[in-house]
Design an enzyme around this catalytic site. Structure first.
Site, PDB file in Angstrom:
ATOM      1  N   GLU A  31      85.184 -89.834  12.700  1.00  0.00           N
ATOM      2  CA  GLU A  31      86.500 -90.095  13.300  1.00  0.00           C
ATOM      3  C   GLU A  31      87.286 -91.000  12.375  1.00  0.00           C
ATOM      4  O   GLU A  31      86.755 -91.995  11.878  1.00  0.00           O
ATOM      5  CB  GLU A  31      86.394 -90.815  14.657  1.00  0.00           C
ATOM      6  CG  GLU A  31      86.019 -89.943  15.806  1.00  0.00           C
ATOM      7  CD  GLU A  31      85.993 -90.688  17.144  1.00  0.00           C
ATOM      8  OE1 GLU A  31      86.809 -91.607  17.350  1.00  0.00           O
ATOM      9  OE2 GLU A  31      85.133 -90.341  17.962  1.00  0.00           O
ATOM     10  N   GLU A  88      79.821 -93.951  19.572  1.00  0.00           N
ATOM     11  CA  GLU A  88      80.369 -95.308  19.690  1.00  0.00           C
ATOM     12  C   GLU A  88      79.791 -96.151  20.821  1.00  0.00           C
ATOM     13  O   GLU A  88      80.496 -96.476  21.787  1.00  0.00           O
ATOM     14  CB  GLU A  88      81.898 -95.241  19.855  1.00  0.00           C
ATOM     15  CG  GLU A  88      82.600 -94.670  18.659  1.00  0.00           C
ATOM     16  CD  GLU A  88      84.075 -95.042  18.592  1.00  0.00           C
ATOM     17  OE1 GLU A  88      84.598 -95.637  19.551  1.00  0.00           O
ATOM     18  OE2 GLU A  88      84.697 -94.758  17.564  1.00  0.00           O
TER      19      GLU A  88
HETATM   20  C1  BGC Z   1      86.771 -92.821  20.467  1.00  0.00           C
HETATM   21  C2  BGC Z   1      87.735 -91.734  20.901  1.00  0.00           C
HETATM   22  C3  BGC Z   1      89.122 -92.334  21.062  1.00  0.00           C
HETATM   23  C4  BGC Z   1      89.564 -92.808  19.697  1.00  0.00           C
HETATM   24  C5  BGC Z   1      90.992 -93.309  19.612  1.00  0.00           C
HETATM   25  C6  BGC Z   1      87.339 -93.758  19.440  1.00  0.00           C
HETATM   26  O1  BGC Z   1      87.003 -95.057  19.797  1.00  0.00           O
HETATM   27  O2  BGC Z   1      85.545 -92.270  20.067  1.00  0.00           O
HETATM   28  O3  BGC Z   1      87.246 -91.149  22.072  1.00  0.00           O
HETATM   29  O4  BGC Z   1      90.027 -91.451  21.623  1.00  0.00           O
HETATM   30  O5  BGC Z   1      88.710 -93.827  19.271  1.00  0.00           O
HETATM   31  O6  BGC Z   1      91.153 -94.520  20.266  1.00  0.00           O
END
Ligand code: BGC
Length: 466
Positions: free
Chosen positions: A367, A168
């Site tokens: 994610e 990111e």
């Molecule tokens: C990040 C994580 C973060 C998650 C939840 C993402 O932007 O890669 O490190 O904890 O979002 O906010």
């Protein structure tokens, strides 16, 4: 139904889970400083919190118990990041063998449990010694990162078949680091991000992208046979008022900066024209060499990691950087999660857009997940009821599998996150886990969303009967 090779997993990051901030010869990182010295979470949440202990995931007895929970969940991959300062305490130079041995053991323990490691090289924690030398703004950072990556490749490349260079870029460089910068200076609100921050971070982002491409090239030249990719935060941008031309223009510029900048760099070897003109105006030092674009073009990633939480509703706002605002708005009737409006349909559209505009690359969702406020997450007896999270995950998996049916080359899904953990500047108050963590005792309690995800995995996806 999905093929058996589809990866079902969960994701995490070193600073958010490991703790053990000074164990076994580890050097300090920028985040050790942000939290312990600048007390950065206090400026945002009113509570002074650090990742010094986090969820104790560095500890082998703890992580073996955690791996047992992964098996119970049924995941076949686990994404985690490495702490650069554990491996190279000064960022460059001397290697800390204890740090290397820790990660080798962890990888072996995952493999022994039948869980494929997906290793992120950089998830926002830079050795402090390099931060002191200008960090990512310094062009030398490209060489520092390549050196670190080659040490990791030699230590783990024989047993890790998926690496991610960077996590990111946009969120870290354009949101979190500017906030930390405001906190360090101690003036105004941490949230007051300006054009000056953007101007500076454009240079840093360019260095990340070049470092990533050079590293991909290095892995290939060294005969690495696994896959190596990059994880981007992607947010479809929607004009808040679709009838207002200013919002439409703002959403288009936001799309160029947030999404297309990195996507074009990775898959087309260039930057969008709006990015070049906007940032050249803001900062004359933003002058990517022509040769850099050659490096990007020659070293495309093997896969794209998509981190998706929410679309961004964008409104024109002259007071905000680049004249638009996007994070504090949710016109939808349904309540937003911590990271924005809940709109799984935009995940499907995003995946199909990448299929159409970027040559249908292999994609892992690296994610996807949700945090909601305390009312949406209640401890009931021995279990935690989190219906909104379970619903969020089920609907997003459904949307992703629909895109797969429509020809997107989707190869896996990793939920953020298996455990509640240290949510950067928001500290421990924002829970994203499928497993509740009592941060005082380290006790783990699976939530209802854990059961929901386990069922989805067991049946190989979401069926319409759900
Ligand atoms: C990040 C994580 C973060 C998650 C939840 C993402 O932007 O890669 O490190 O904890 O979002 O906010």
């Amino acid at each position: 139904m999905v093929s058996t090779r589809f990866l079902w997993g969960a994701a995490s990051a070193a600073y958010q889970v490991e703790g053990a901030w000074q164990a076994d010869g580890k050097g300090l990182s920028n985040w050790d400083l942000y939290t312990n010295v600048y007390r950065a979470t206090e400026s945002v949440t009113g509570r002074q919190e650090t990742g010094n202990v986090a969820i104790n995931a560095y500890d082998r007895a703890q992580y073996l118990a955690d791996i047992a929970l992964m098996r119970e969940l049924g995941i076949n991959c686990y994404r985690f990041s490495l702490s650069w300062a554990r491996i190279l305490p000064d960022g460059v130079g001397r290697v800390n063998e204890a740090g290397v041995a820790h990660y080798q053991r962890f990888v072996d323990d995952l493999l022994a449990a039948g869980i494929e490691p997906v290793v992120t090289l950089y998830h926002w924690d830079l050795p402090r010694a390099l931060d002191d030398r200008g960090g990512w703004y310094n062009r030398e950072s490209v060489g520092w990162f390549r050196n670190y990556a080659s040490i990791v490749r030699e230590a783990l490349g024989d047993r890790v078949s998926k690496f991610i260079t960077f996590n990111e870029p946009f969120i870290d460089l354009f949101l979190i680091e500017p906030m930390v910068d405001n906190i360090k200076l101690g003036v105004g609100s941490p949230f007051a991000i300006t054009d000056a921050h953007y101007a500076q971070q454009a240079v840093a982002l360019h260095h990340w992208l070049v470092a990533s491409a050079e590293t991909i090239g290095d892995f290939r030249a060294a005969g690495y046979t696994g896959e190596i990719g990059v994880a981007l935060p992607l947010m479809p941008t929607i004009p808040e008022n679709p009838g207002k031309s200013e919002d439409i223009r703002a959403a288009a510029l936001a799309d160029a900066v947030i999404n297309r900048w990195c996507l074009d760099a990775l898959f087309k070897g260039r930057y969008p024209i709006e990015v070049m003109t906007t940032f050249r105006q803001l900062n004359p030092d933003f002058a990517p060499f022509e040769a850099d674009f050659g490096i990007l073009a020659a070293n495309k990633p093997d896969f794209l990691g998509v981190n998706f939480y929410a679309p961004a509703y964008v409104r024109q706002d002259e007071a905000a950087p680049l004249g638009y605002n996007w994070f504090d708005t949710n016109p939808d009737p349904e309540p937003a999660a911590f990271n924005g409006p809940v709109r799984p349909d935009y995940l499907r559209r995003l995946l199909e857009r990448i299929r159409d505009e970027y040559g249908n690359p292999a994609i892992y969702i690296t994610e996807n997940g949700a945090g909601f406020g305390p009312v949406d997450e209640q401890m009931v007896g021995d279990s935690v009821h989190d219906p909104r999270r379970a619903n969020y995950i089920r609907r997003h998996i459904e949307a992703a599998l629909k895109a797969k049916e429509n020809g997107v080359d989707l190869r896996g899904y990793m939920v953020w996150s298996l455990f509640d953990n240290f949510e950067w500047l928001q500290g421990y108050g924002r829970r994203f886990g499928l497993v509740h963590v009592d941060f005082d005792t380290q006790r783990r309690t699976p939530k209802r969303s854990f059961d929901a995800y386990r069922e989805i995995i067991a049946q190989g996806g979401v069926t319409t009967a759900d």
